[in-house]
Scaffold this motif. Sequence first.
Motif, mmCIF file in Angstrom:
data_model
loop_
_atom_site.group_PDB
_atom_site.id
_atom_site.type_symbol
_atom_site.label_atom_id
_atom_site.label_comp_id
_atom_site.label_asym_id
_atom_site.label_seq_id
_atom_site.Cartn_x
_atom_site.Cartn_y
_atom_site.Cartn_z
ATOM 1 N N ASP A 83 0.820 -1.211 0.000
ATOM 2 C CA ASP A 83 0.000 0.000 0.000
ATOM 3 C C ASP A 83 0.856 1.265 0.000
ATOM 4 O O ASP A 83 0.448 2.288 -0.543
ATOM 5 C CB ASP A 83 -0.940 -0.021 1.213
ATOM 6 C CG ASP A 83 -1.842 -1.236 1.154
ATOM 7 O OD1 ASP A 83 -2.601 -1.352 0.178
ATOM 8 O OD2 ASP A 83 -1.742 -2.103 2.046
ATOM 9 N N GLY A 95 -3.835 -3.675 3.138
ATOM 10 C CA GLY A 95 -5.053 -3.062 2.598
ATOM 11 C C GLY A 95 -6.108 -4.113 2.265
ATOM 12 O O GLY A 95 -7.302 -3.871 2.385
ATOM 13 N N PHE A 128 -1.484 6.180 4.260
ATOM 14 C CA PHE A 128 -2.406 5.043 4.171
ATOM 15 C C PHE A 128 -2.626 4.519 5.587
ATOM 16 O O PHE A 128 -1.656 4.259 6.315
ATOM 17 C CB PHE A 128 -1.794 3.942 3.283
ATOM 18 C CG PHE A 128 -2.764 2.850 2.941
ATOM 19 C CD1 PHE A 128 -3.523 2.910 1.784
ATOM 20 C CD2 PHE A 128 -2.937 1.758 3.791
ATOM 21 C CE1 PHE A 128 -4.432 1.905 1.462
ATOM 22 C CE2 PHE A 128 -3.839 0.753 3.484
ATOM 23 C CZ PHE A 128 -4.585 0.828 2.319
ATOM 24 N N ARG A 156 -12.284 -2.365 10.885
ATOM 25 C CA ARG A 156 -12.594 -2.599 9.469
ATOM 26 C C ARG A 156 -13.892 -3.395 9.316
ATOM 27 O O ARG A 156 -14.122 -4.366 10.042
ATOM 28 C CB ARG A 156 -11.448 -3.327 8.774
ATOM 29 C CG ARG A 156 -11.657 -3.340 7.260
ATOM 30 C CD ARG A 156 -10.535 -3.964 6.523
ATOM 31 N NE ARG A 156 -9.279 -3.245 6.674
ATOM 32 C CZ ARG A 156 -8.188 -3.548 5.979
ATOM 33 N NH1 ARG A 156 -8.222 -4.552 5.115
ATOM 34 N NH2 ARG A 156 -7.074 -2.873 6.153
ATOM 35 N N ASP A 173 -7.875 -0.236 11.460
ATOM 36 C CA ASP A 173 -7.104 0.648 10.586
ATOM 37 C C ASP A 173 -6.707 1.874 11.411
ATOM 38 O O ASP A 173 -7.563 2.571 11.967
ATOM 39 C CB ASP A 173 -7.928 1.020 9.359
ATOM 40 C CG ASP A 173 -8.103 -0.184 8.433
ATOM 41 O OD1 ASP A 173 -7.069 -0.743 8.002
ATOM 42 O OD2 ASP A 173 -9.248 -0.585 8.158
#
Length: 224
Positions: A83, A95, A128, A156, A173
Motif C-alpha cells: 500500500d 489493505g 495510508f 474494518r 485501521d
Amino acid sequence: MNAKQAAAYKAVGHIKDRMIVGLGTGSTAYWAIQYLAEKVKQGLQVTAVATSAETEKIALQCGITIVALDTVDHIDMDIDGADEIDDRMNLVKGGGGALLREKIVAAASREFIVIAGNNKRVDVLGKFPLPVEIIPFGWQHTARQLALLGCGTSLREKDAKIFITDSGNYILDCHFDSIPEPAVLEQRINNIPGVVDNGLFVKMATRVILGCDDGTVKEFSDMQ
Ligand code: 5RP
C-alpha cells in the motif's frame, strides 16, 4: 499493460524452474498469479504458497500447485503488493486484510519482491491507514491502547459486517498521518496485548518493482 500488470510481469520473470514461490494478495499480486499461470502452462515447474484464502482460490483455478507453508523448509521468492513503499523499502501492507499471512510468508522467503504502481512510493509512510490485526476478545481495550500511540482507529468492516481475517481476527485501521520511524512503531504496536501483528514490513523487501502507466517499470534492490 497498465502499471500493476507491468510490475507483476517483470517480477514473474525472476521466477526460475523448480522454485518455491510465495504468492501475495491483492489486485497487483493477482496479475503475478496470472502471468505465473501462463508460464506454468508453458512448462515451468513451481510449487506455491498462498498468502490468503483468496489467493489460494485464484491460483488453484488457474492451475498453480499450492502447498501449505509447513510442508516446505523455505520459500525461494515471494511476490506481493504493498500500500505504501518508502525509499528504505519499508512498507505498509494489509489493505486487503492479509497482512499476517503475508508477513509470515515474506519472513520465510529468501527473496521478497514487492510489486506496485509507481503511485505507491512515498517519502514517509503513514498516509495510508496502518492495518493492525487484533484478536476479537476485548478488541475495544486493544483499540484504546493503540490510540495512545497517537492514532485514530477504525474497526474494518466489509458489507456492513465486521471484517474477519483468514485467521479469524479483526483489523483496526490506524490513522497516523506520518510514520517517520517504522521500526520503532512496528515493535511498539506488537507489544500491545491483543495485537497479533501489524502492516509495517520493515527491512523485509529485497527488491521493489514499480510499474508506470506507460507500461515501463523501475526496478530497485536499493532505493536510496
Ligand atoms: C493485502 C495487501 C496488498 O498487497 C496491498 O493492499 C496492495 O494491494 P493492491 O495490489 O490491490 O493495491 O497487503 O493485504
